[in-house]
Design a protein around this motif. Structure first.
Motif, short mmCIF file in Angstrom:
data_model
loop_
_atom_site.label_atom_id
_atom_site.label_comp_id
_atom_site.label_asym_id
_atom_site.label_seq_id
_atom_site.Cartn_x
_atom_site.Cartn_y
_atom_site.Cartn_z
N LEU A 1 -13.95 -13.15 -11.19
CA LEU A 1 -15.38 -12.79 -10.95
C LEU A 1 -15.61 -11.26 -10.48
CD1 LEU A 1 -18.34 -13.85 -11.01
CD2 LEU A 1 -17.72 -14.29 -8.57
N VAL A 2 -15.01 -10.75 -9.57
CA VAL A 2 -15.22 -9.49 -9.05
C VAL A 2 -14.74 -8.39 -9.93
CG1 VAL A 2 -14.45 -7.65 -7.45
CG2 VAL A 2 -14.88 -9.91 -6.65
N ILE A 3 -13.52 -8.45 -10.79
CA ILE A 3 -13.42 -7.66 -11.86
C ILE A 3 -14.15 -7.83 -13.14
CG2 ILE A 3 -11.72 -7.13 -13.53
CD1 ILE A 3 -10.59 -6.42 -10.76
N SER A 4 -14.63 -8.97 -13.40
CA SER A 4 -15.72 -8.97 -14.37
C SER A 4 -17.01 -8.43 -14.33
CB SER A 4 -15.72 -10.54 -14.64
OG SER A 4 -16.85 -10.87 -15.91
N ALA A 5 -17.35 -8.51 -13.13
CA ALA A 5 -18.60 -7.99 -12.50
C ALA A 5 -18.78 -6.42 -12.57
CB ALA A 5 -19.06 -8.37 -11.23
N GLN A 6 -17.61 -5.88 -12.13
CA GLN A 6 -17.45 -4.58 -12.21
C GLN A 6 -17.51 -3.95 -13.80
OE1 GLN A 6 -13.89 -2.85 -11.95
NE2 GLN A 6 -14.74 -0.83 -11.01
N GLU A 7 -16.62 -4.53 -14.47
CA GLU A 7 -16.54 -4.07 -15.89
C GLU A 7 -18.00 -4.16 -16.49
OE1 GLU A 7 -13.39 -6.28 -17.52
OE2 GLU A 7 -11.90 -4.91 -16.86
N LEU B 1 0.68 -1.38 0.03
CA LEU B 1 -0.04 0.03 0.09
C LEU B 1 0.78 1.18 -0.05
CD1 LEU B 1 -2.63 -0.93 2.45
CD2 LEU B 1 -2.75 -1.25 0.26
N ALA B 2 0.37 2.49 -0.30
CA ALA B 2 1.09 3.61 -0.43
C ALA B 2 0.65 4.71 0.57
CB ALA B 2 1.28 4.14 -1.99
N ARG B 3 1.66 5.34 1.27
CA ARG B 3 1.31 6.09 2.26
C ARG B 3 1.91 7.42 1.85
NH1 ARG B 3 2.46 3.91 7.15
NH2 ARG B 3 0.56 3.48 7.52
N ASN B 4 1.22 8.50 1.84
CA ASN B 4 1.46 9.92 1.50
C ASN B 4 1.02 10.89 2.44
OD1 ASN B 4 -1.06 10.66 0.24
ND2 ASN B 4 -0.23 9.60 -1.56
N ASP B 5 0.73 12.25 2.02
CA ASP B 5 0.15 13.25 2.99
C ASP B 5 -1.32 13.25 3.07
OD1 ASP B 5 2.84 14.10 3.20
OD2 ASP B 5 2.55 15.78 2.11
N ARG B 6 -1.83 12.50 2.03
CA ARG B 6 -3.25 12.40 2.03
C ARG B 6 -3.93 11.27 2.76
NH1 ARG B 6 -5.09 15.48 -3.46
NH2 ARG B 6 -3.74 17.44 -2.81
N GLY B 7 -3.28 10.24 2.76
CA GLY B 7 -3.61 8.88 3.45
C GLY B 7 -2.93 7.63 3.16
N VAL B 8 -3.62 6.67 2.97
CA VAL B 8 -2.93 5.47 2.71
C VAL B 8 -3.98 4.77 1.43
CG1 VAL B 8 -2.55 2.96 3.27
CG2 VAL B 8 -2.24 4.74 4.95
N PHE B 9 -3.06 4.36 0.28
CA PHE B 9 -3.99 4.28 -1.04
C PHE B 9 -3.67 2.79 -1.39
CE2 PHE B 9 -3.53 8.57 -0.38
CZ PHE B 9 -4.78 9.17 -0.67
N ALA B 10 -4.54 2.22 -2.08
CA ALA B 10 -4.37 0.99 -2.86
C ALA B 10 -4.90 1.14 -4.29
CB ALA B 10 -5.27 -0.03 -1.99
N ASP B 11 -4.50 0.45 -5.04
CA ASP B 11 -4.65 0.38 -6.15
C ASP B 11 -6.16 0.83 -6.87
OD1 ASP B 11 -4.89 -0.18 -9.10
OD2 ASP B 11 -4.64 -2.36 -9.06
N GLY B 12 -6.26 1.73 -7.61
CA GLY B 12 -7.55 2.31 -8.08
C GLY B 12 -8.45 1.32 -8.92
N GLY B 13 -7.51 0.31 -9.49
CA GLY B 13 -8.30 -0.65 -10.08
C GLY B 13 -9.18 -1.71 -9.29
N LEU B 14 -9.23 -1.60 -7.86
CA LEU B 14 -10.02 -2.23 -6.90
C LEU B 14 -11.17 -1.96 -7.05
CD1 LEU B 14 -7.59 -2.66 -4.00
CD2 LEU B 14 -8.06 -4.33 -5.57
N VAL B 15 -11.66 -0.55 -7.45
CA VAL B 15 -13.14 0.04 -7.48
C VAL B 15 -13.29 0.46 -8.89
CG1 VAL B 15 -13.36 0.43 -5.02
CG2 VAL B 15 -12.39 2.32 -6.45
N GLY B 16 -12.28 1.00 -9.52
CA GLY B 16 -12.44 1.60 -10.77
C GLY B 16 -11.65 0.88 -12.29
N ASN B 17 -11.63 -0.42 -12.13
CA ASN B 17 -11.10 -1.18 -13.06
C ASN B 17 -11.46 -0.94 -14.70
OD1 ASN B 17 -8.90 -3.14 -13.34
ND2 ASN B 17 -10.47 -4.25 -14.37
N ALA B 18 -12.53 -0.32 -14.54
CA ALA B 18 -13.28 -0.02 -15.92
C ALA B 18 -13.50 1.48 -15.57
CB ALA B 18 -14.37 -0.71 -16.35
N PRO B 19 -12.53 2.44 -15.67
CA PRO B 19 -12.79 3.82 -15.14
C PRO B 19 -13.89 4.89 -15.75
CG PRO B 19 -10.74 3.63 -16.28
CD PRO B 19 -11.41 2.42 -16.15
#
Length: 184
Positions: free
Chosen positions: A91-97, A19-37
């Motif tokens: 399954l999760v990625i396919s369902a989101q897309e 995970l990435a930490r910066n001044d705004r918080g801790v972040f994970a890959d945007g594709g977890l919720v926005g794989n099809a943006p």
């Protein structure tokens, strides 16, 4: 923010990278919720870029030949975690897309176009092995990509996307800035 911090945050794919930490918080890959943006892009335009305008918005979605989670013919539908194993992520990625594709088709009609090619279960075997680059995986990706591109080029609904000419970019900051301070 520095570009490197944004890049680390958006690429922080669990299991592969920390995970990435910066001044705004801790972040994970945007594709977890926005794989099809595409839906996020539409939201940005309607909310921030042109909130009170009747702007023409077109979304061109170029897919990644999602493997999906197919179940053959008479296979049991009561799968549980044990039977899904690694396929649960697919399954999760396919369902989101699939859901984003459906919502963008409803919201934009002919102003939405998707270029993608769904892998068959047999092609999925080669694509799943992509981490171990193989001739089969490479050939499958090339063949399916060419097939999807040819299908798009022959589709009249794709013409407005091909004919589009982008306007001159507007830079608000940096060495190419072309907007006066008062409008920033």
């Amino acid at each position: 923010m520095k570009i490197v911090d944004v890049a680390l945050a958006t690429a922080a794919a669990p299991v592969y990278f920390p995970l990435a930490r910066n001044d705004r918080g801790v972040f994970a890959d945007g594709g977890l919720v926005g794989n099809a943006p595409g839906l996020f892009g539409l939201h940005e335009v309607k909310t921030f870029l042109a909130p009170k305008q009747d702007a023409l918005v077109r979304v061109l979605a170029i897919g990644t030949m999602t493997i999906g989670a197919t179940v053959r013919g008479g296979a049991s539908l009561d799968r549980g975690f044990g039977k899904w194993r690694g396929g649960l992520f697919d399954l999760v990625i396919s369902a989101q897309e699939s859901s984003v594709d459906y919502m963008l088709r409803q919201a934009l009609g002919n102003n939405y176009f998707q270029i993608d090619d769904k892998a068959t279960p047999d092609q999925s075997k080669d694509v799943k092995a992509l981490d171990r680059v193989s001739i089969g995986a490479t050939n499958t990706l090339k063949d399916r990509g060419n097939h999807a591109a040819q299908r798009a080029l022959g589709d009249p609904l794709f013409h407005p996307f091909r004919a589009h000419q982008a306007g001159a970019p507007i830079f608000y900051h940096g060495p190419n800035k072309n907007v006066p301070e008062a409008t920033c």
